[in-house]
Motif scaffolding. Sequence first.
Motif, PDB file in Angstrom:
ATOM      1  N   VAL A 296       0.819  -1.219   0.000  1.00  0.00           N
ATOM      2  CA  VAL A 296       0.000   0.000   0.000  1.00  0.00           C
ATOM      3  C   VAL A 296       0.851   1.265   0.000  1.00  0.00           C
ATOM      4  CG1 VAL A 296      -1.805   1.288   1.215  1.00  0.00           C
ATOM      5  CG2 VAL A 296      -1.847  -1.219   1.220  1.00  0.00           C
ATOM      6  N   ARG A 300       1.891   3.907  -3.362  1.00  0.00           N
ATOM      7  CA  ARG A 300       1.199   5.201  -3.356  1.00  0.00           C
ATOM      8  C   ARG A 300       2.156   6.369  -3.166  1.00  0.00           C
ATOM      9  NH1 ARG A 300      -4.364   5.110  -2.793  1.00  0.00           N
ATOM     10  NH2 ARG A 300      -5.268   3.044  -2.542  1.00  0.00           N
ATOM     11  N   LYS A 303       5.140   6.236  -6.172  1.00  0.00           N
ATOM     12  CA  LYS A 303       4.717   5.924  -7.539  1.00  0.00           C
ATOM     13  C   LYS A 303       5.190   6.963  -8.550  1.00  0.00           C
ATOM     14  CE  LYS A 303       0.192   8.197  -6.998  1.00  0.00           C
ATOM     15  NZ  LYS A 303      -1.267   8.005  -7.027  1.00  0.00           N
TER      16      LYS A 303
END
Length: 354
Positions: A296, A300, A303
């Motif tokens: 996760v 995020r 990226k």
Amino acid sequence: MALAPITVQPTPSPEQTRTNARANIIFAVGVFLLLALAWKLSKELEIIYVSALFAVVLMPIVVKITKLNIRGWHPSRPVAIVALIAAVALALTLFFTIGLPPVLRDIKSFSDDLPQKLPLIVAKIKKVPMADKIGIDSIAARAENAAAATASYLFSSLPLWLSHVFDLLTAAFLCIYFMLEGEHAYEFFLSLFSFDSRRRLDATLKKAELKMSKWLLGQGLLMLILGICSVIVFGILHVRYFVLLGVLMGILNIIPIAGGVITIILAAGVAALDSWPKMFGVLIFYAIYINIENAVLTPRIMKSSVDLMGLTVLVALLIGTALAGIVGALVAVPTAALITVLLDEYAVQRDSHA
């Protein structure tokens, strides 16, 4: 079949030979003088480089602040820089008044408790099969001496660290000036190249700037998240020195794989001194966190940055620390990102059919 004409290169005259020799000598002397000057000013050049690097990393934040719309008013660059400085000063004040004292207290407690705790550790390790074959007593004695020396060094070298305050203030002021007027210096640097080379170099350096800022800010956020989560969980589990262990977990998270393994072994070992359930709790927490980070948080947060290989980060940290200590470690990874982009643009040979 006609033969191609043979072109005879004219023989340089003695005057031209002497002129070329003088030019080569002057060039060699100039390079030698520049290297000698760089060696003499190595400390000052290091401060300038660190300041410029941090200015590059912080400029995207300044640009975002200038784009804020406050009832039709957009902050100017000087106002954005002042706001950033205020935020950094507030964060440092909170760290030195709230975060640092518990860490120093845990270091002091650890150095005081180690002589009493070490025999218990040795006794538990001796129960492990084959432990007596590796000379655990001598290893324990060396560990005790090393820990005591490390704790003593941390406290005794504090005045030495404080002596570098002037260098830190100089770097901070230079960083501010680079953020204010760095564009002019950058344009002058580009003007030294031809127009075609200038466009390519400008695009490459902007790509490197994006990679450096995104990677460093993203990695810093991941380190902060792990540090806060570790302090909270270790505190709930009543692990000794939980603040110190949490801070170490966050800081060493910059080293891929190895940093996490070292800190979790240390935290689990400290928890095992109290009880096995605490140790299993620490291991379970880290197993859960590392899966959440990989699935996760990292996709995020990181990226928008270009990935750096773990080996690249580790080698950069080793070289940076060897060359310039703590300062070298701070700028090692952004410098590696810059070098990676330059090598990718100018040195890597790609297969056009791939």
